[in-house]
Write an enzyme that holds these catalytic residues in place. Structure first.
Site, PDB file in Angstrom:
ATOM      1  N   CYS A 171      -6.339  28.419  37.436  1.00 27.19           N
ATOM      2  CA  CYS A 171      -7.544  28.398  36.628  1.00 27.19           C
ATOM      3  C   CYS A 171      -7.059  28.290  35.189  1.00 27.19           C
ATOM      4  O   CYS A 171      -6.287  29.134  34.724  1.00 27.19           O
ATOM      5  CB  CYS A 171      -8.316  29.702  36.848  1.00 27.19           C
ATOM      6  SG  CYS A 171      -9.709  29.920  35.739  1.00 27.19           S
ATOM      7  N   ASP A 201      -8.360  31.313  41.534  1.00 23.82           N
ATOM      8  CA  ASP A 201      -9.262  30.639  40.587  1.00 23.82           C
ATOM      9  C   ASP A 201     -10.590  31.389  40.602  1.00 23.82           C
ATOM     10  O   ASP A 201     -10.829  32.239  41.469  1.00 23.82           O
ATOM     11  CB  ASP A 201      -9.474  29.178  41.006  1.00 23.82           C
ATOM     12  CG  ASP A 201     -10.451  28.449  40.084  1.00 23.82           C
ATOM     13  OD1 ASP A 201     -10.291  28.539  38.852  1.00 23.82           O
ATOM     14  OD2 ASP A 201     -11.392  27.795  40.590  1.00 23.82           O
ATOM     15  N   SER A 202     -11.466  31.001  39.683  1.00 20.45           N
ATOM     16  CA  SER A 202     -12.785  31.618  39.652  1.00 20.45           C
ATOM     17  C   SER A 202     -13.655  31.148  40.824  1.00 20.45           C
ATOM     18  O   SER A 202     -14.666  31.773  41.116  1.00 20.45           O
ATOM     19  CB  SER A 202     -13.473  31.261  38.337  1.00 20.45           C
ATOM     20  OG  SER A 202     -13.518  29.852  38.195  1.00 20.45           O
ATOM     21  N   GLU A 258     -19.336  22.718  41.250  1.00 26.14           N
ATOM     22  CA  GLU A 258     -19.682  23.822  42.164  1.00 26.14           C
ATOM     23  C   GLU A 258     -20.907  23.456  43.014  1.00 26.14           C
ATOM     24  O   GLU A 258     -21.022  23.848  44.160  1.00 26.14           O
ATOM     25  CB  GLU A 258     -19.957  25.116  41.379  1.00 26.14           C
ATOM     26  CG  GLU A 258     -18.719  25.736  40.734  1.00 26.14           C
ATOM     27  CD  GLU A 258     -17.874  26.592  41.685  1.00 26.14           C
ATOM     28  OE1 GLU A 258     -18.424  27.183  42.614  1.00 26.14           O
ATOM     29  OE2 GLU A 258     -16.642  26.648  41.479  1.00 26.14           O
ATOM     30  N   CYS A 263      -9.122  21.883  33.375  1.00 25.75           N
ATOM     31  CA  CYS A 263      -9.926  22.793  34.184  1.00 25.75           C
ATOM     32  C   CYS A 263      -9.707  22.329  35.618  1.00 25.75           C
ATOM     33  O   CYS A 263      -9.788  21.125  35.901  1.00 25.75           O
ATOM     34  CB  CYS A 263     -11.406  22.677  33.809  1.00 25.75           C
ATOM     35  SG  CYS A 263     -12.500  23.582  34.919  1.00 25.75           S
ATOM     36  N   THR A 264      -9.428  23.275  36.507  1.00 26.76           N
ATOM     37  CA  THR A 264      -9.069  22.861  37.869  1.00 26.76           C
ATOM     38  C   THR A 264     -10.255  22.285  38.641  1.00 26.76           C
ATOM     39  O   THR A 264     -10.081  21.758  39.736  1.00 26.76           O
ATOM     40  CB  THR A 264      -8.429  24.035  38.638  1.00 26.76           C
ATOM     41  OG1 THR A 264      -9.254  25.195  38.496  1.00 26.76           O
ATOM     42  CG2 THR A 264      -7.048  24.340  38.099  1.00 26.76           C
ATOM     43  N   HIS A 265     -11.446  22.374  38.079  1.00 29.99           N
ATOM     44  CA  HIS A 265     -12.598  21.723  38.716  1.00 29.99           C
ATOM     45  C   HIS A 265     -12.630  20.213  38.424  1.00 29.99           C
ATOM     46  O   HIS A 265     -13.238  19.452  39.169  1.00 29.99           O
ATOM     47  CB  HIS A 265     -13.911  22.310  38.193  1.00 29.99           C
ATOM     48  CG  HIS A 265     -14.276  23.642  38.782  1.00 29.99           C
ATOM     49  ND1 HIS A 265     -13.565  24.790  38.539  1.00 29.99           N
ATOM     50  CD2 HIS A 265     -15.293  24.004  39.603  1.00 29.99           C
ATOM     51  CE1 HIS A 265     -14.133  25.805  39.178  1.00 29.99           C
ATOM     52  NE2 HIS A 265     -15.180  25.355  39.830  1.00 29.99           N
TER      53      HIS A 265
HETATM   54  N1  DGL Z   1     -11.639  26.270  37.204  1.00 31.67           N
HETATM   55  C1  DGL Z   1     -11.630  27.034  35.998  1.00 31.67           C
HETATM   56  C2  DGL Z   1     -10.632  26.514  35.000  1.00 31.67           C
HETATM   57  O1  DGL Z   1      -9.678  25.854  35.379  1.00 31.67           O
HETATM   58  C3  DGL Z   1     -12.919  27.169  35.284  1.00 31.67           C
HETATM   59  C4  DGL Z   1     -14.180  27.365  35.994  1.00 31.67           C
HETATM   60  C5  DGL Z   1     -14.949  28.496  35.408  1.00 31.67           C
HETATM   61  O2  DGL Z   1     -15.533  28.383  34.320  1.00 31.67           O
HETATM   62  O3  DGL Z   1     -14.934  29.526  36.039  1.00 31.67           O
HETATM   63  O4  DGL Z   1     -10.755  26.764  33.824  1.00 31.67           O
END
Ligand code: DGL
Length: 277
Positions: free
Chosen positions: A77, A14-15, A156, A188-190
């Site tokens: 991600c 992931d990022s 984050e 989004c995994t966040h």
């Molecule tokens: N966690 C990432 C996703 O699932 C996005 C976070 C980012 O913008 O880097 O899209």
């Protein structure tokens, strides 16, 4: 693909922190699998970057993971899955699972009406990847999507679930107010870290779909089909974590999200990462 074996680790990337929610889902479902996680903490966020840049980053990280002898890669991600999955699958000769198809399938299954909501980063929403995947499953479903760029920094930063989060969510989720979807994809995994706050704002009648959990189920199926599931007779899986930077509080936040200490945590210098193609 023939020289893969079941005892090899699964690579997950992931990022930044978001993919830890997918690691959690994988550990819950497949406790005997070894995992190698890469969080691109030096270059987060991906959601506001161009497609070309995210594809380049995804290729570098996948090459890095391949060098670690992984048997499969999970693109944990949604942004990278939306724009880079196809080119990764073309280049690398191992199974690669993304977030979009598993999340879409779960949303179609769980929506009690003909409406599905999708929230994600700018890039994910702009790519239309969820829209196309849902339409391919059922063209009669109405898809309503909304990009929520402020949510990734809130996670984050480990911002508490307070009024600020609630106000941001109220503003983003307003488009669903009158036509409530049967299910809402947390694209989004966040976002799973904000699940309870999202549920509170959108209402209990909307089923929240965590793409990470859906992807973990897909990983299980793909590994089982290829005879690559690590046998459940041995010790529990061992996990390693790599990041491209150590942001303040990363270790603390990541281990709290994971519910485990991050014992094997290493930094990969950006120049080294950039040398992979
Ligand atoms: N966690 C990432 C996703 O699932 C996005 C976070 C980012 O913008 O880097 O899209």
């Amino acid at each position: 693909m023939s020289n893969l074996n079941s005892t090899q680790a699964i690579g997950v990337f992931d990022s930044g922190l978001g993919g830890i929610s997918v690691v959690r889902a994988l550990i819950d479902l497949l406790p005997h699998e070894h995992l190698i996680y890469f969080g691109d903490t030096a270059r987060v966020p991906y959601g506001s970057k161009s497609k070309e840049t995210v594809i380049r980053f995804a290729h570098q990280i996948s090459s890095f993971l391949l060098e670690k002898q992984v048997k499969m890669i999970v693109v944990a991600c949604n942004t990278a899955s939306s724009v880079a999955l196809e080119s990764l699958q073309q280049k690398f000769d191992i199974p690669i699972v993304g977030m979009i198809d598993p999340g879409s399938q779960a949303a179609v299954r769980t929506s009690h009406n003909q409406r599905i909501g999708v929230i994600g980063t700018d890039s994910t929403i702009r790519s239309g990847a969820y829209r196309s995947a849902i339409r391919a499953l059922n063209p009669d479903i109405q898809v309503m999507d909304q990009s929520c760029p402020l949510l990734v920094p809130l996670v984050e930063e480990d911002w508490p679930h307070d009024q600020v989060v609630q106000q941001v969510l109220q503003s983003y989720l307003k488009i669903f107010e009158n036509d409530k979807p049967g299910s809402l994809i947390l694209g989004c995994t966040h976002y799973p870290y904000l699940k309870s706050a999202i549920q509170e704002v959108i209402g209990n009648e909307v089923c929240l779909v965590d793409s990470g959990e859906a992807a973990a189920a897909e990983v299980q199926t793909v590994l089982a089909d290829r005879g690559l599931l690590n046998p459940e007779t041995g010790d529990p899986g061992r996990h390693k974590f790599f990041v491209s930077d150590f942001p303040q509080k990363f270790e603390e936040t990541a281990s709290r999200f994971l519910g485990l200490p991050l014992e094997n945590l290493f930094k990969v210098e950006l120049e080294v990462l950039e040398s992979y193609k």
